[in-house]
Each structure stands twice: as structure tokens, then as C-alpha cells.
Design an enzyme around this catalytic site. Structure first.
Site, mmCIF file in Angstrom:
data_model
loop_
_atom_site.group_PDB
_atom_site.id
_atom_site.type_symbol
_atom_site.label_atom_id
_atom_site.label_comp_id
_atom_site.label_asym_id
_atom_site.label_seq_id
_atom_site.Cartn_x
_atom_site.Cartn_y
_atom_site.Cartn_z
ATOM 1 N N LYS B 193 0.834 -1.199 0.000
ATOM 2 C CA LYS B 193 0.000 0.000 0.000
ATOM 3 C C LYS B 193 0.869 1.251 0.000
ATOM 4 O O LYS B 193 1.592 1.506 0.955
ATOM 5 C CB LYS B 193 -0.912 0.058 1.220
ATOM 6 C CG LYS B 193 -1.907 1.216 1.103
ATOM 7 C CD LYS B 193 -2.641 1.516 2.388
ATOM 8 C CE LYS B 193 -1.919 2.510 3.265
ATOM 9 N NZ LYS B 193 -1.931 3.885 2.759
ATOM 10 N N GLU B 267 10.732 0.779 9.934
ATOM 11 C CA GLU B 267 11.701 1.849 9.716
ATOM 12 C C GLU B 267 10.953 3.118 10.054
ATOM 13 O O GLU B 267 10.051 3.536 9.332
ATOM 14 C CB GLU B 267 12.185 1.806 8.263
ATOM 15 C CG GLU B 267 13.536 2.451 8.085
ATOM 16 C CD GLU B 267 13.401 3.918 7.792
ATOM 17 O OE1 GLU B 267 13.338 4.692 8.771
ATOM 18 O OE2 GLU B 267 13.352 4.284 6.629
#
Lengths: 338, 797
Positions: B193, B267
Site C-alpha cells: 500500500k 523503519e
């Protein structure tokens, strides 16, 4: 650019020439400050990264590109420094110096009344009289290379005499090359003394000191030599004689320009910069002009403080200007030879 | 129109726009309305809804992007699941061909991708053209290589299956590449996505990838807002979630996936220090700052947003910086003559404005260039705030905008201290012309990436990722590939819930002979000393026949707290020479061997195992200690070779304090198998040993005491497994957690880890065979015990 500069010039100058229009106090120099020279720190990789992105961060198109090309011409020292130079060759060069771009192209760009001409004509001592004659009334100064150019290793007193002779012959600008041995042996004092002596020998003529950056190799050496020359009173610092293996590059330019800025910040004195050798294409000039514009105050885009030293560059600039005017790519034979 | 003559005199810059024609033609071909790219074709979203994708430089709508709901996400996951076996079965070479084709495809369409990215995100065309898109191509090339070499270079490793990936808006296509390339190279299939602000280049990429022959279902693209991302994260049939974005959302994802048995890499955010020492090339450092915080409008997770200046050059550096800021140009992102483009969206612009206002209200001094920003569109000027102290909001909070705060320090130690004074640990930049100083400071910085005399350098061959609350997992290089692989045996492991094999039982325990033995009361082991449990309670340890074998201390919250403090205080262990650590582990083995009989008898008494089985466990434990003594000075880093004059040193660094919960099976061997790799790599540990059979851990105190293990390196708290795990896993000073045991504990640990986003390694109920050296020791354990720091060292004089 005014039209009233440097009229009435004889071969031997009796009175100092009028100051350039954008007059500024010449760099008087300063005592050699070795701690400053030794304190210089240059990170090559970082300098190269910055230099690499100057042409990619800055782009000028259409009218802007044309104007910047004209600016490059106005800042060019049209140069011939070949062993086979003759008066005839120099006259041809000077003719191009007076009219670097075809008048019809200038008119088409709406700059027909700009009095566009190059910044200077740069020749060997022998050619000074020819050049002065050929440039008579143009306001274009003659620059002469001197002081044992390009090695700079003849006896000092002869190098000084050479400078004096060229000034006496009418050169208003003197391009000398530093003695690289002084740098490699760490004898900054000797380098300083020599450049200072040349400056004295120049009198009112402007002194450009060539660092021969291709020989110095390390950017730190280049930065240090830049400082020493400025301290000794150079009016310009210049990259190359055109005879070294590597000529002007953007990383070298960036380092020298940063030193010029540091000198300006610390002393208030403006020293010019000249990129010489290897600049042949119009496109290359945009990177240099953008570097000067982004790193230094605006007046560093005037010929009083910025020069290209080049022999064939003007032809390519003219070709690109014709493309701008006509929309068609041009050919080199459509423009008068230098 | 400005005349040539005017420009000749002004020497101004003019407009130099890149044409957006081809990008707009592509949008027009789709009627500026996009479906979802699932199973190799465009599909309408189940919700029937679309939302606008806006050009932030103008505020105008570029196109309508689909909102995927539950059914669409499910369809995408199903397509990926169907495609995965075939994709993996293609083999390394087959996948390499596809990835190579993707790299070539990106290069063929590089300008279209660059232009569309700039339009959609607002970042300068110079950056998309020269940085983002070339790095995308490079990422696919590099990972085509990993696919090719996987079979021979990473034997025994298997893909995870279906990977769900959620990426941010700051480097839309580059983040897609970072996620998709290693996932596909390893043999996984993907449901991705893109960010809702910036979906367009991903859609173009998916379309081009299908044209380039990528099999249907291998890469599925679902667009939508955060709710779509949440559906992917929560989906039952996803094996791994990879997310890049804010720490706030990362925390939500960590919670949502806890106990689901999904692999997770995050991250997240950063507040990265940019440290300038007084022997730096200051002019170059100024350009470094430009690249650190005004690259991509400062919307960079690893942006050098905290400028730390040595006091004696601070004034000079600030002065240079202010001059430089005046020369920066802001404007139309498609203009090839600007440095700074548009902020991605109005909401982000307001956030930046609010944070700067807060900074000023807290006493910071604001500097912005004298020129004005464009009035239309989302623009914010480069901003420098001085007079900022570490206690200020702006020194701690990530702004994600072109906003730099400056602070000063006196000494390298103080620079490190201030640099590390943050919850984050993504990146750092160190400027000094002294190799001694730079290479001394770099390893001391809590950051996954350290750039020496440089900043914001990226390459597919080098790992990228954070320490602390900046996340875990690496992207790029071998480190990044490992995030999409696991040992092939893991899938076949039995579960703790499965009926265990009947233990090898001995007969009834021998009756004692005559005199009662001298009472030994095991306490807790904290800071190298035996310590009575804070609560003053003990718990019984029963043998297989229900008879009392002994008693151990009942550790409580405060004992865990004290143990963690002792472990944190002992972190100097990380800087002990690897040879020293190896020697100590061998010494532990030697001293265990000397007491082999005692330990075997204890195992027999506690577990009812046969003497032969107990002897085998003790010997396996001695061997395991030897293994980690051997590993201690051999688990070395790498030197990556990005395509520039630079070495990138990938150092394996310990994570810090590791919390460990041990299982009941093979209580001595599993106990040692878990702490030894952590200790071998320089971590300190707090271990909760087997709840049922803790005595072989408490017996171990004396082995440790006699083996020169520094106090605090290994801390042991006995007691009730779940309660202790709960406190230890939630502790914010614990940097990583390893849990082995029945499945519910995995969820517990993953859930409780969110406080400081500690890295977790849990067994999801799977039962390893500790006696099997492949399952019970080695590289896999060592990898979990370290975090990789990539130190970039450009060189050249």
C-alpha cells in the site's frame, strides 16, 4: 559595461588607466599568516559532491540562457598562448575580441547596443604591441603571461623583469604562475615573497596568479596556495596555465572561490577568480557562472572579478546564441574565426 | 517577458520547468481515475470509493485514487498467496530475470517516473531525476543479484510467504523499491500500500511491471488511507509486515501484530544529529547541512535535524549557514533550478508551522532567508533555530520539515552524549578531518547509519535502518535480504502445545545416604552477586514425582528493575575485546565441565530424566558454550561497496540489554543456548530461567562467579514466568527481548515491547530441538543478537 573605458591608449602607458567602472579597491595584500594557511581544511569528497550538484541544481533556459552566455563572453579572456603565435594570428584573435558575436544575432536578441566584447585578450609578451594596436580604441585590455610562464622556474630576477617589461609594453593585466616547488617544499614564505614582488612589479597593472592546480593535485594545496597569493596581493587567482595535464574543474573552482570568500570575510578585500583551460563548451560556462553566483556576492559575475581563460569557447557560445535566435542548431563555420 | 539585456545585467535565474506533458498524458489515459492493481490487472475497489491525489505545489487534483476496503485487501492477499509457490519455484535465476527486467524498465521510463513523482509529491525534479529514480533502478539491479545468488549463498533459507508492505509519502517510489525488491528476490509475494498522498508512481510502476512480464499476483497494489494499511497489517494470511513511517504508527502496528506470528520490520522516525567538530571543513559541512535538512524539504526520516557544533566554531558555522540559506531557491518542484519544492500536504505544512511556533515560544531564535516563499501551494522556507537546548520540544520531536535546530558541545564525549540524548537512533553525520576522531565517535553513536563527512547517502548494497525507537530490521545489502528470509526448518517445527515426546524417565530417585545435605538457598543473581528476592518469598521446585527438590527466590518487579539496572551498568562489556569475551565463554564451559556430575544429578532430580539423558544435556551445554566462545571473535561485519569512492563499514554491534525468557524443555541447554549468543556479541542479559526447572540456572551462579564473567553481564531472576516476563518485556531500558515458550507469551512480549519499540524475537509457540545444532545455535542466533551499523566513510585526499 560602459563605453568610455580606457580610451586613448598608447603602447607605453604614461598614466594609469582609468579604474574599471565597477571600481573597487584593489587587494592590498596582508602579511603572510601561516597559521591561517596551515589551518585550511578541505574535504575532497564533500567538495566533489557539492561541485557535482551545482550544474544539476541550476538550469537556465531561453532568454536566461542567452543572457548567461553573453555574460560568459563578457567575462572571457580570449587567449592565444601557442609557440607558433604570430602577429597575424593575434590580429585575428583581437578582431574576434572586439566583435565576439555577429551583430545580427545581437540585434535579434535586443542587445545590439550592449557593446559586447570580451574582458581581455591574453597573449605572450612578444605579442603585446600587436594586440594593443589591434585593440586600439576598443577598451579591451591586453593581458600578458609573464614570469617564466608556464613553468615559473626561471631566475626570480628575470621573472620580475619580465613582468616589468610587459607592464612597460602596455599590458594592463599580468598573468604569472607560481613556483610550485615552493609549495611542495613547504616554503610558503618564498611563494609569498615572489608573488609580492610580482605585484610590486605590476604597478597599476592587475596581477593574476596562476596556481597550476593540475600540478598541485591536492585540493588542500590549492586552497593554501590561493590564500598565500591573496595575502601577497594578487588581484585574481587563476586555476591553470592551460599546459598542465588537468585544467580548470568545478571542484578546484569551488575550493578557490571558498578561499576568496574567506579572504573577503576576513579582510574585506575582493580578489577575482579566473578559470582557465579546458572550458570549451557553452554548457560548461553555466556551471561556473552558477557557482560564482551561488557562492559569492553578485559583483563576482562582473569581468572585474571573474574571467574565463579560453581560446575556442567564444565560438561555441556564439553558436549556441544563434540557436537561441533561430531555433535551429548552428554550425561552427557560420561564425567568424577567432 | 524579461529581456535578454535585463537578465544580462541582473544575472538572475529564470524559470526552467521540466515538461509534465508525458506524465499528464499517462494520467489522462487512465481518465485520471485508478483502480487497484491486483492479480496482474486493474480492479475496482470494493468500497466503490476514490479520493483525490493532489499536486501540493498547486493544490490541484492530479487524479482519483481508489480506497481499498476489506474485500479488496483480501483479494490482494489471496492473489499473492496463490502466486507465491510458483514465484518461489521459479528459482533464484528465474526471479533474477524478472528483477533485472524491472530495473531496466525503471531506466527506460525514468523521466516519466521522475516527473510524475515530482508532481505528486512536490519534491524537486532534480532530486527525483538524479536521486530517487536512479536509486530505484539500482535497487532492482542489486536485488536481481541476490535472487541469482540466493540458492548458493543463502542455503537453508526460505522465503516468508506473503508480505504486506506499507510505505510513506516522502520517497514514494524509492520506498516501494526498498520494500519490493528484496521481498521478491527472496521469493515472497507482495501486497503493497503506497501512501495516500502519493500513490501515483506506484500505480505506474505496477502497470509497467505487468507489461514487463511480472507474473500476476506477485506484486499487488492496494491504495487507500490508513484504514487500508490497518487491514493489511491485521490480515490473517500475511506472513510479514514491513512498514516505513512514523514511530507513532509503527507502535500501532507492533500492537496490532502482536502474537499473530508475523515477522515485522519497522523503519520509523528520527531526530538525527549532525555533528561538526572544530577540525571539520566548515564550508563543506555547510553543504552537508543543506543535503541533510533541506533535501526533500526535510521530509526525510534520517534528516540531520539536530546540528551539534563544537563551541569554538559554532558562531562561524551559523554565519556561513545563514549566508548559504539566502542562496537556496524554493519554488515549482518541476523547475530544474530550485533546491526546495513543496511540502507534501497542507496538514503537514500546518504541523511544521505549529512546531516552529512552539519552538520560538520556548525561546528559540528563528532564522529564515529574507526572500519570500511562493504564496500558492504548500511551501515552507528553510529554517534554522538557534538557542535551542536538549530540553526543548524541537530538540526532541521529529518535525519532518525543513527545520534545523542548532546546539553546541565542548568535547567529543559531550557531542556523543547530546547526540544520543534521544529516543530515536536512525542516523548521524560526523564532520571532522581527523580520522581518529571520526572513527572514534561513529561507533559510539546510537544510530543505524553514520555518515562521516557526508550525509543522506543511500545505496542498495548498504543496510539502512534504526536503533531504538527508529525501528528494527535493515533495508539494503545482505542485512536487508535477511529480513525477508527465515531458516527453512522453522516452518516444520512442532508446537509447545503439541503433545511432547515422552521424556526418557529414570526409575524412582535414590534415597539419600545418612546425613542431610547442607542447605543451599538459591537467591537471585544480580550484578554478579547473589541477592535475596526483594519480596522475601521463595517458591518450591518440585520433582517429577511431586517431591520438593529445592526452593528458589520468588523474583518480583523490583528484582527485575534491579537486574536491568545492573545489566545496563555492565554495558561496558560491549567494548571488551572479542577475544576476551571468547575466553570467558570457554572458561564458563571449563567450569561447567568440572561440575558436570552435579548438574546432571540436578537435571535428573528436577526433570526425572535418565542419567544418560542428563549427561547428554550437560555435554551439549558445554559444547554450546564452546560454540559461542568460537563465534565471539568471528561474527564479523562487512565492508559494503556502494558505487562511489567510499567504504561502508557494516559493523555488528550489540543491541544493549537483552531480556530473555527461557522455556522448560532442556532447561540447562536452552538457558545457556539463549544467553550465550547474546553475551558473546557484547550484550548484557537479564534471564528468566525455566519456571519449572530453575535450579540448573541458579546452580550456574557459581560457574559464572568462577569464570571471570563481569558482574552485571548475566543477571538471573527466578520466579513466575509470566509475571516476570511482563515486567521485563515492558521495561524501557531493555533494548531487545527473546522469548521462547508457549505461544501466549509471544503475544505478551510483542505487545509489551511497544513502550520503547524494543526488538523482539519470539518463537510463536514453535519448539526447537535444542540438541540439534542447526536449530539450537549459530548464525541465526548471532544475527538476532546484533544490530548492524553502517558507517559510510568517503575517502580521497
Amino acid at each position: 559595461m560602459g563605453k568610455d573605458k580606457k580610451k586613448d591608449k598608447g603602447h607605453v602607458r604614461a598614466v594609469p588607466p582609468p579604474a574599471p567602472q565597477d571600481a573597487h579597491e584593489r587587494n592590498p595584500g596582508m602579511p603572510l599568516q601561516l597559521d591561517w594557511v596551515r589551518d585550511v581544511r578541505i574535504n575532497r569528497s564533500a567538495v566533489e559532491r557539492r561541485a557535482a550538484t551545482i550544474p544539476t541544481r541550476r538550469s537556465v533556459k531561453k532568454e536566461w540562457q542567452a543572457a548567461w552566455y553573453l555574460r560568459a563572453i563578457a567575462c572571457t579572456d580570449l587567449t592565444t598562448l601557442a609557440g607558433d603565435d604570430t602577429p597575424g594570428r593575434v590580429r585575428r584573435l583581437c578582431a574576434k575580441a572586439r566583435r565576439p558575436v555577429r551583430q545580427d544575432l545581437l540585434d535579434a536578441m535586443g542587445v545590439g547596443d550592449l557593446d559586447l566584447r570580451v574582458a581581455a585578450v591574453c597573449v605572450y609578451h612578444e605579442m603585446i604591441p600587436t594586440a594593443l594596436d589591434a585593440l586600439e580604441g576598443s577598451g579591451i585590455p591586453v593581458a600578458a603571461v609573464a614570469a617564466g610562464f608556464p613553468a615559473g622556474l626561471s631566475p626570480l630576477h628575470e621573472r620580475i623583469k619580465e613582468v616589468e617589461a610587459s607592464v612597460a609594453a602596455g599590458a594592463e593585466e599580468i598573468d604569472i604562475v607560481i613556483n610550485r616547488a615552493h609549495l611542495f617544499t613547504g616554503n610558503w614564505q618564498a611563494m609569498y615573497d615572489e608573488v609580492k614582488a610580482f605585484r610590486q612589479a605590476c604597478g597599476d597593472a592587475h596581477l593574476k596568479t596562476i596556481l597550476a592546480t593540475g600540478d598541485l593535485q591536492l585540493l588542500r594545496n590549492i586552497a593554501r596556495a590561493s590564500l598565500v597569493c591573496m595575502m601577497a596581493g594578487a588581484d585574481f587567482i587563476k586555476t591553470s596555465t592551460g599546459k598542465e595535464a588537468v585544467n580548470a574543474t568545478l571542484p578546484v573552482t569551488l575550493v578557490m572561490v571558498r578561499m576568496i570568500r574567506a579572504y573577503l570575510e576576513r579582510t574585506g578585500h575582493r580578489v577575482g577568480f579566473k578559470a582557465a583551460g579546458g572550458i570549451r563548451s557553452a554548457k560548461q560556462t553555466l556551471g561556473y557562472l552558477a557557482l560564482m553566483k551561488d557562492e559569492l556576492p553578485r559583483d563576482y559575475l562582473e569581468p572585474e572579478l571573474f574571467r574565463f581563460g579560453a581560446s575556442t569557447l567564444v565560438s561555441d557560445l556564439e553558436r549556441q546564441l544563434e540557436h537561441f535566435v533561430t531555433g535551429r542548431y548552428s554550425a561552427e563555420f557560420r561564425h567568424p574565426l577567432a | 517577458m524579461t529581456s535578454v539585456a535585463e537578465i544580462f545585467h541582473s544575472m538572475d535565474y529564470g524559470p526552467a520547468p521540466e515538461s509534465d506533458g508525458p506524465a499528464r498524458q499517462w494520467l489522462a489515459r487512465h481518465d485520471a481515475k485508478f483502480g487497484l492493481f491486483i492479480d496482474g490487472r486493474w480492479q475496482d475497489p470494493d468500497t466503490g470509493k476514490h479520493f483525490d491525489s493532489i499536486d501540493p505545489a498547486t493544490g490541484k487534483v492530479l487524479g482519483r485514487v481508489a480506497q481499498a476496503g476489506e474485500a479488496s485487501v483480501d483479494a490482494a492477499v489471496k492473489a499473492a498467496r496463490r502466486a507465491q509457490p510458483g514465484w518461489a519455484a521459479l528459482g533464484g535465476h528465474g526471479r533474477a530475470r524478472h528483477l533485472y527486467a524491472l530495473a531496466r524498465m525503471v531506466q527506460r521510463h525514468s523521466r516519466l517516473l521522475a516527473t510524475l513523482e515530482s508532481l505528486d509529491n512536490g519534491k524537486p525534479i532534480r532530486e527525483t531525476r538524479d536521486i530517487d529514480i536512479p536509486l530505484v533502478a539500482r535497487h532492482f539491479y542489486h536485488h536481481a543479484g541476490w535472487a541469482q545468488l540466493m540458492d548458493t549463498e543463502l542455503p537453508g533459507m526460505a522465503p516468508l510467504g506473503v508480505v504486506g508492505q506499507v510505505i510513506p509519502w516522502n520517497f514514494p517510489l524509492l520506498m516501494l523499491a526498498w520494500k519490493v525488491a528484496p521481498a521478491l528476490a527472496a521469493g515472497n509475494t507482495v501486497v503493497l500500500k503506497p501512501a495516500e498522498f502519493t500513490s501515483l508512481t506506484a500505480l505506474l510502476f505496477a502497470e509497467l511491471a505487468a507489461q514487463a512480464g511480472l507474473p500476476p499476483g506477485v506484486l499487488n497494489l492496494v491504495t487507500g488511507d490508513g484504514s487500508t494499511g490497518a487491514l493489511i497489517v491485521a490480515h490473517d494470511d500475511i506472513d510479514k509486515v514491513a512498514f516505513t513511517g512514523s514511530t507513532e504508527v509503527g507502535r500501532i502496528i507492533r500492537k496490532a501484530t502482536a502474537g499473530q506470528g508475523k515477522h515485522l520490520t519497522l523503519e520509523l522516525g528520527g531526530k538525527s544529529p549532525f555533528i561538526v567538530f572544530n577540525d571539520a571543513d566548515l564550508d563543506s559541512a555547510v553543504e552537508g547541512v543543506v543535503d541533510a535538512i533541506w533535501f526533500n524539504q526535510g521530509q526525510v526520516c534520517c534528516a540531520g535535524s539536530r546540528l551539534l557544533l563544537q563551541e569554538d566554531i559554532a558562531e562561524a558555522m551559523i554565519a556561513k549557514l545563514e549566508v548559504r540559506m539566502e542562496a537556496l531557491r524554493i519554488g515549482n518542484p518541476l523547475d530544474k533550478c530550485i533546491d526546495i519544492g513543496a511540502i507534501v500536504a497542507p496538514v503537514q505544512l500546518r504541523r511544521v508551522e505549529a512546531l516552529v511556533a512552539q519552538g520560538v515560544s520556548e525561546g528559540a531564535t528563528l532564522f529564515q532567508p529574507s526572500w519570500a516563499c511562493p504564496k500558492e501551494g504548500c511551501f515552507y522556507p528553510p529554517t534554522l533555530l538557534t538557542n535551542v537546548q536538549p530540553a526543548a520540544t524541537l530538540a526532541q520531536e521529529e518535525v519532518f520539515g525543513p527545520v534545523l535546530v542548532a546546539m553546541t558541545f565542548r568535547t567529543p564525549d559531550e557531542a556523543v552524549e547530546i547526540a544520543n540524548n534521544t529516543r530515536y537512533g536512525l542516523a548521524a553525520s560526523v564532520w571532522s578531518e581527523s580520522i581518529n576522531l571520526a572513527l572514534d565517535v561513529a561507533p559510539r553513536l546510537c544510530a543505524g547509519v553514520v555518515w562521516i563527512n557526508s550525509t543522506n547517502m543511500f545505496d542498495a548494497a548498504c543496510g539502512f535502518g534504526g536503533y531504538r525507537e527508529s525501528g528494527f530490521g535493515r533495508e539494503g545489502g545482505i542485512e536487508g535480504m535477511m529480513a525477508y528470509l527465515e531458516p527453512a526448518f522453522v516452518h516444520g517445527l512442532p508446537r509447545y502445545e503439541d503433545p511432547a515426546p515422552p521424556p526418557e524417565r529414570a526409575g524412582p530417585a535414590a534415597v539419600g545416604e545418612g546425613l542431610p545435605s547442607i542447605d543451599r538457598t538459591p537467591k537471585l543473581y544480580v550484578g554478579g552477586k547473589q541477592k535475596r528476592p526483594d519480596g522475601g518469598y521463595s517458591r518450591p521446585v518440585l520433582g517429577p514425582d511431586g517431591a520438593l527438590v529445592g526452593e528458589v527466590g520468588e523474583g518480583n518487579r523490583k528484582d527485575v528493575r534491579d537486574a536491568v539496572e545492573a545489566a545496563a551498568a555492565a554495558l561496558g562489556w560491549a567494548s571488551a575485546a572479542t577475544h576476551t569475551r571468547a575466553q570467558i565463554l570457554y572458561y564458563v564451559a571449563e567450569n561447567l565441565e568440572a561440575r558436570a556430575d552435579e548438574f546432571a544429578r540436578r537435571l535428573v532430580a528436577m526433570t526425572g530424566a535418565s542419567r544418560a539423558a542428563a549427561d547428554r544435556e550437560v555435554q551439549a551445554t558445554v559444547s554450546r558454550l564452546f560454540s559461542y566462545g568460537a563465534w565471539a571473535d568471528k561474527f564479523e561485519g562487512r565492508v559494503h561497496s556502494p558505487p562511489m569512492r567510499n567504504v561502508t563499514i557494516a559493523m555488528n554491534e550489540p543491541i544493549g540489554v537483552v531480556g530473555i525468557t527461557c522455556p522448560d524443555d532442556a532447561p540447562l541447554l536452552s538457558f545457556v543456548s539463549l544467553w550465550a549468543p547474546a553475551v558473546a556479541t557484547g550484550n548484557t542479559v537479564v534471564v528468566i530461567p525455566s519456571e519449572r526447572y530453575p535450579l540448573c540456572a541458579t546452580d550456574f551462579y557459581q560457574v559464572l562467579d568462577t569464570s571471570d564473567v563481569p558482574g552485571g553481564v548475566i543477571n538471573i531472576v527466578t520466579g513466575e514466568r509470566e509475571g516476570l516476563t511482563r515486567v521485563l518485556a515492558a521495561h524501557d531500558r531493555v533494548d531487545a527481548y527473546w522469548y521462547v515458550g508457549p505461544k501466549p507469551g509471544s503475544k505478551l512480549v510483542e505487545t509489551l515491547s511497544v513502550g520503547n519499540m524494543k526488538r523482539t524475537w519470539v518463537n510463536n509457540g514453535r519448539r526447537r530441538d535444542w540438541f540439534d545444532r542447526q536449530q539450537g545455535e549459530g548464525r541465526e542466533f548471532m544475527r538476532h543478537a546484533v544490530q548492524v551499523k553502517n558507517i559510510w566513510v568517503p575517502y580521497g585526499e
